[in-house]
Design an enzyme around this catalytic site. Structure first.
Site, PDB file in Angstrom:
ATOM      1  N   ASN A  55       0.268  -0.722   5.172  1.00 46.57           N
ATOM      2  CA  ASN A  55      -0.438   0.551   5.107  1.00 46.57           C
ATOM      3  C   ASN A  55      -1.766   0.506   4.342  1.00 46.57           C
ATOM      4  OD1 ASN A  55      -0.580   3.520   5.257  1.00 46.57           O
ATOM      5  ND2 ASN A  55      -0.329   3.343   3.044  1.00 46.57           N
ATOM      6  N   ASP A  86      -1.990  -7.464  -5.052  1.00 47.35           N
ATOM      7  CA  ASP A  86      -3.356  -7.144  -4.627  1.00 47.35           C
ATOM      8  C   ASP A  86      -3.562  -7.810  -3.274  1.00 47.35           C
ATOM      9  OD1 ASP A  86      -6.054  -6.869  -4.181  1.00 47.35           O
ATOM     10  OD2 ASP A  86      -6.662  -7.499  -6.193  1.00 47.35           O
ATOM     11  N   ALA A 115     -13.085  -3.572  11.241  1.00 50.73           N
ATOM     12  CA  ALA A 115     -11.855  -4.145  10.681  1.00 50.73           C
ATOM     13  C   ALA A 115     -10.624  -3.518  11.339  1.00 50.73           C
ATOM     14  CB  ALA A 115     -11.821  -3.935   9.168  1.00 50.73           C
ATOM     15  N   TYR A 146     -15.611  -0.503   8.418  1.00 50.50           N
ATOM     16  CA  TYR A 146     -14.224  -0.017   8.474  1.00 50.50           C
ATOM     17  C   TYR A 146     -13.734  -0.037   9.922  1.00 50.50           C
ATOM     18  CZ  TYR A 146     -10.336   3.330   7.865  1.00 50.50           C
ATOM     19  OH  TYR A 146      -9.114   3.955   7.855  1.00 50.50           O
ATOM     20  N   SER A 193      -6.869   3.088  12.724  1.00 50.04           N
ATOM     21  CA  SER A 193      -7.634   4.340  12.637  1.00 50.04           C
ATOM     22  C   SER A 193      -8.196   4.634  14.019  1.00 50.04           C
ATOM     23  CB  SER A 193      -8.784   4.137  11.642  1.00 50.04           C
ATOM     24  OG  SER A 193      -9.826   5.052  11.902  1.00 50.04           O
ATOM     25  N   GLY A 201       0.834  -1.211   0.000  1.00 48.33           N
ATOM     26  CA  GLY A 201       0.000   0.000   0.000  1.00 48.33           C
ATOM     27  C   GLY A 201       0.859   1.248   0.000  1.00 48.33           C
TER      28      GLY A 201
END
Ligand SMILES: NC(=O)c1ccc[n+]([C@@H]2O[C@H](COP(=O)([O-])OP(=O)(O)OC[C@H]3O[C@@H](n4cnc5c(N)ncnc54)[C@H](OP(=O)(O)O)[C@@H]3O)[C@@H](O)[C@H]2O)c1
Length: 268
Positions: free
Chosen positions: A92, A65, A165, A162, A148, A15
């Site tokens: 990332n 991927d 996860a 989100y 996050s 990423g």
């Protein structure tokens, strides 16, 4: 002359074709690291390599991927084939878009896609990275996983797939930190607020539509909710990434480091 912090270190960044990953790849290379840049977009990956080569830095692009276990395994194998080892992994990638809905309204496919990319693939990355690190001499290895504040600080509304996860990412980082501390592998997660990248602007557009307001109105509301009054630049985040992955952070493991301009300080 002062020694560069990542001289002779090999860094893999799943990423890193844009945003924080790209800024970090460039910053690691400026500090002497050999960087494996990765993502699905080959053209963007090659641009990062060109930028790094423009200052005589060392980097290679490996397309992967994160939805594919074979691609993840291949990325780690290629890193070792090309550079002989892995010292640092900055995981990332993350899926942020197509995530807005009430919890009862998600389709199962959407839930699975988020869990697979943002959580399960993070585990698969760590699995292969840790195995590779354990085969090397006992040392000072670092893994940093992108999380996050929506995962660190409990469930956020309208984006729960989100948030769920990212909570998993925090949890697995803490478990791994405890299990591999004695082997010299530090594992931390980065609890981001809002970073000024492609991902966040796509998300803000989706969120503004969901709430029936303009993107400008949403941007203003978001900026007001951040004590520092603005989004983080990718470079500001990269500065924190490099610190956490460097030997300067040698006593930090199992931590969720928050970088959010003060946003969560009201409640965390
Ligand atoms: N932006 C924010 O405000 C914010 C806040 C908190 C946390 N975060 C987290 O920070 C991380 C980086 O986000 P960013 O803001 O820098 O976003 P970005 O610019 O969109 O970068 C995301 C990176 O992840 C890669 N990626 C996404 N899905 C992938 C897949 N299936 N396979 C391989 N690579 C994949 C993308 O590469 P390709 O498209 O080339 O595959 C890209 O390099 C994410 O984990 C995100 O959840 C961001």
């Amino acid at each position: 002359m002062s020694r560069k912090r990542f001289e002779n270190k090999v860094i893999v960044i799943p990423g890193s074709t844009s945003g924080v990953g790209k800024a970090s790849a460039v910053a690691f290379a400026k500090e002497g690291g050999k960087v494996v840049v990765s993502g699905r977009r080959e053209d963007c990956g090659e641009q990062v390599i060109e930028e790094i080569k423009s200052f005589s830095g060392e980097a290679t692009f490996v397309r992967a991927d994160m939805a594919s276990r074979d691609d993840i395994a291949n990325l780690i194998n290629e890193t070792i084939r090309i550079y002989g080892r892995i010292d640092v992994a900055f995981n990332n990638f993350g899926k942020h878009t197509e995530a807005i809905a009430l919890i009862a309204d998600y389709e199962e496919e959407c839930f699975d896609a988020h869990m697979n990319i943002s959580m399960k693939s993070m585990w698969l990355c760590m699995k292969y990275q840790i195995k590779a690190m354990l085969k090397q001499e006992k040392g000072n290895y670092a893994i940093l996983n992108s999380s996050s504040i929506s995962g660190v600080g409990g469930g956020w509304p309208f984006i729960s797939v989100y948030s769920i996860a990212k909570s998993g990412v925090d949890s697995m980082s803490k478990s791994a930190a405890q299990e591999y501390a004695q082997d010299g592998v530090r594992v931390n997660s980065l609890g981001g607020g809002f970073f000024d990248t492609e991902m966040i602007h796509t998300y803000f557009e989706e969120l503004a539509k969901f709430h029936g307001i303009t993107k400008k109105e949403l941007d203003d509301q978001i900026n007001k909710s951040i004590p520092l009054g603005r989004l983080a630049t990718p470079q500001e985040v990269a500065n924190t990434v490099l610190f956490l992955c460097s030997s300067e952070a040698s006593y930090i493991t199992g931590a969720s480091i928050i970088i959010d301009g003060g946003m969560s300080s009201k409640y965390l």
